[in-house]
Scaffold this motif. Structure first.
Motif, PDB file in Angstrom:
ATOM      1  N   SER A 189      -5.151  15.067   5.069  1.00 14.32           N
ATOM      2  CA  SER A 189      -5.772  15.126   3.739  1.00 14.32           C
ATOM      3  C   SER A 189      -7.296  14.995   3.760  1.00 14.32           C
ATOM      4  O   SER A 189      -7.943  15.258   2.747  1.00 14.32           O
ATOM      5  N   SER A 190      -7.856  14.531   4.872  1.00 15.35           N
ATOM      6  CA  SER A 190      -9.294  14.229   5.004  1.00 15.35           C
ATOM      7  C   SER A 190      -9.741  13.083   4.098  1.00 15.35           C
ATOM      8  O   SER A 190     -10.930  12.871   3.912  1.00 15.35           O
ATOM      9  N   GLN A 191      -8.797  12.333   3.553  1.00 12.89           N
ATOM     10  CA  GLN A 191      -9.127  11.180   2.721  1.00 12.89           C
ATOM     11  C   GLN A 191      -9.404   9.959   3.606  1.00 12.89           C
ATOM     12  O   GLN A 191      -8.786   9.804   4.657  1.00 12.89           O
ATOM     13  N   PRO A 192     -10.339   9.096   3.182  1.00 13.96           N
ATOM     14  CA  PRO A 192     -10.636   7.890   3.967  1.00 13.96           C
ATOM     15  C   PRO A 192      -9.404   6.994   4.115  1.00 13.96           C
ATOM     16  O   PRO A 192      -8.605   6.873   3.190  1.00 13.96           O
ATOM     17  N   ILE A 193      -9.278   6.377   5.275  1.00 12.93           N
ATOM     18  CA  ILE A 193      -8.214   5.402   5.527  1.00 12.93           C
ATOM     19  C   ILE A 193      -8.685   4.071   4.936  1.00 12.93           C
ATOM     20  O   ILE A 193      -9.769   3.595   5.272  1.00 12.93           O
ATOM     21  N   HIS A 209     -28.045   6.157  18.368  1.00 13.84           N
ATOM     22  CA  HIS A 209     -27.251   5.935  17.166  1.00 13.84           C
ATOM     23  C   HIS A 209     -26.195   7.037  17.098  1.00 13.84           C
ATOM     24  O   HIS A 209     -26.508   8.212  17.258  1.00 13.84           O
ATOM     25  N   THR A 210     -24.937   6.655  16.906  1.00 15.24           N
ATOM     26  CA  THR A 210     -23.839   7.616  16.944  1.00 15.24           C
ATOM     27  C   THR A 210     -23.167   7.706  15.587  1.00 15.24           C
ATOM     28  O   THR A 210     -22.755   6.684  15.039  1.00 15.24           O
ATOM     29  N   GLN A 211     -23.091   8.912  15.053  1.00 18.71           N
ATOM     30  CA  GLN A 211     -22.321   9.143  13.838  1.00 18.71           C
ATOM     31  C   GLN A 211     -21.047   9.862  14.248  1.00 18.71           C
ATOM     32  O   GLN A 211     -21.107  10.874  14.951  1.00 18.71           O
ATOM     33  N   ILE A 212     -19.909   9.297  13.831  1.00 19.14           N
ATOM     34  CA  ILE A 212     -18.637   9.895  14.220  1.00 19.14           C
ATOM     35  C   ILE A 212     -17.699  10.007  13.030  1.00 19.14           C
ATOM     36  O   ILE A 212     -17.859   9.307  12.029  1.00 19.14           O
ATOM     37  N   LYS A 213     -16.751  10.906  13.170  1.00 19.45           N
ATOM     38  CA  LYS A 213     -15.638  11.006  12.221  1.00 19.45           C
ATOM     39  C   LYS A 213     -14.375  10.911  13.057  1.00 19.45           C
ATOM     40  O   LYS A 213     -14.158  11.721  13.952  1.00 19.45           O
ATOM     41  N   VAL A 214     -13.569   9.899  12.777  1.00 21.08           N
ATOM     42  CA  VAL A 214     -12.308   9.696  13.479  1.00 21.08           C
ATOM     43  C   VAL A 214     -11.199  10.185  12.563  1.00 21.08           C
ATOM     44  O   VAL A 214     -11.094   9.730  11.415  1.00 21.08           O
ATOM     45  N   VAL A 257     -16.932   7.469   9.764  1.00 21.18           N
ATOM     46  CA  VAL A 257     -15.820   7.411   8.824  1.00 21.18           C
ATOM     47  C   VAL A 257     -14.515   7.598   9.577  1.00 21.18           C
ATOM     48  O   VAL A 257     -14.467   8.234  10.634  1.00 21.18           O
ATOM     49  N   VAL A 258     -13.451   7.034   9.002  1.00 23.80           N
ATOM     50  CA  VAL A 258     -12.100   7.186   9.538  1.00 23.80           C
ATOM     51  C   VAL A 258     -11.267   7.810   8.428  1.00 23.80           C
ATOM     52  O   VAL A 258     -11.183   7.251   7.325  1.00 23.80           O
ATOM     53  N   VAL A 259     -10.708   8.990   8.713  1.00 25.35           N
ATOM     54  CA  VAL A 259      -9.987   9.735   7.687  1.00 25.35           C
ATOM     55  C   VAL A 259      -8.600  10.149   8.171  1.00 25.35           C
ATOM     56  O   VAL A 259      -8.332  10.203   9.363  1.00 25.35           O
ATOM     57  N   ASP A 260      -7.745  10.471   7.208  1.00 29.57           N
ATOM     58  CA  ASP A 260      -6.423  11.037   7.471  1.00 29.57           C
ATOM     59  C   ASP A 260      -6.644  12.473   7.939  1.00 29.57           C
ATOM     60  O   ASP A 260      -7.378  13.236   7.305  1.00 29.57           O
ATOM     61  N   SER A 261      -6.028  12.853   9.052  1.00 27.10           N
ATOM     62  CA  SER A 261      -6.256  14.188   9.620  1.00 27.10           C
ATOM     63  C   SER A 261      -5.675  15.307   8.760  1.00 27.10           C
ATOM     64  O   SER A 261      -6.103  16.455   8.869  1.00 27.10           O
TER      65      SER A 261
END
Length: 101
Positions: free
Chosen positions: A13-17, A86-91, A7-11
């Protein structure tokens, strides 16, 4: 199966971009051992809804990924090997402060 599923989120608010671009980069090492990234703009992909997925069969043996979105500073992932695991990431993308830009 995906090589990357994240997932890619706003640093803040933690809301998805909602809309962002992912550009792969191949890594090479010079004779002194210094690693450099060659960004492959021809392979970039537009993604939506905060979902970052990259197929296992696409890309180079060792890669990094640059994630960009309007209004945010670019982020770069850690090294990822095409064969796995397999890589799970949070950007977390940092919003650009218009007052400092």
């Amino acid at each position: 199966m995906w090589l990357i599923d994240g997932v890619v989120v706003d640093s803040v608010s933690s809301q998805p971009i909602s809309d962002f671009t992912v550009t792969p980069g191949s890594l090479s090492t010079d004779e002194s051992g210094r690693s450099t990234v060659r960004w492959r703009d021809n392979l970039k992909r537009e993604m939506t809804a905060g979902r970052l997925r990259w197929p296992r069969t696409s890309g180079f043996s060792v890669m990094r990924f640059r994630v960009t979105a309007d209004g945010y500073r670019p982020a770069v992932t850690q090294r990822i090997w095409r064969g796995g695991p397999h890589t799970q990431i949070k950007v977390r993308l940092v919003p650009v402060d218009p007052a400092t830009e």
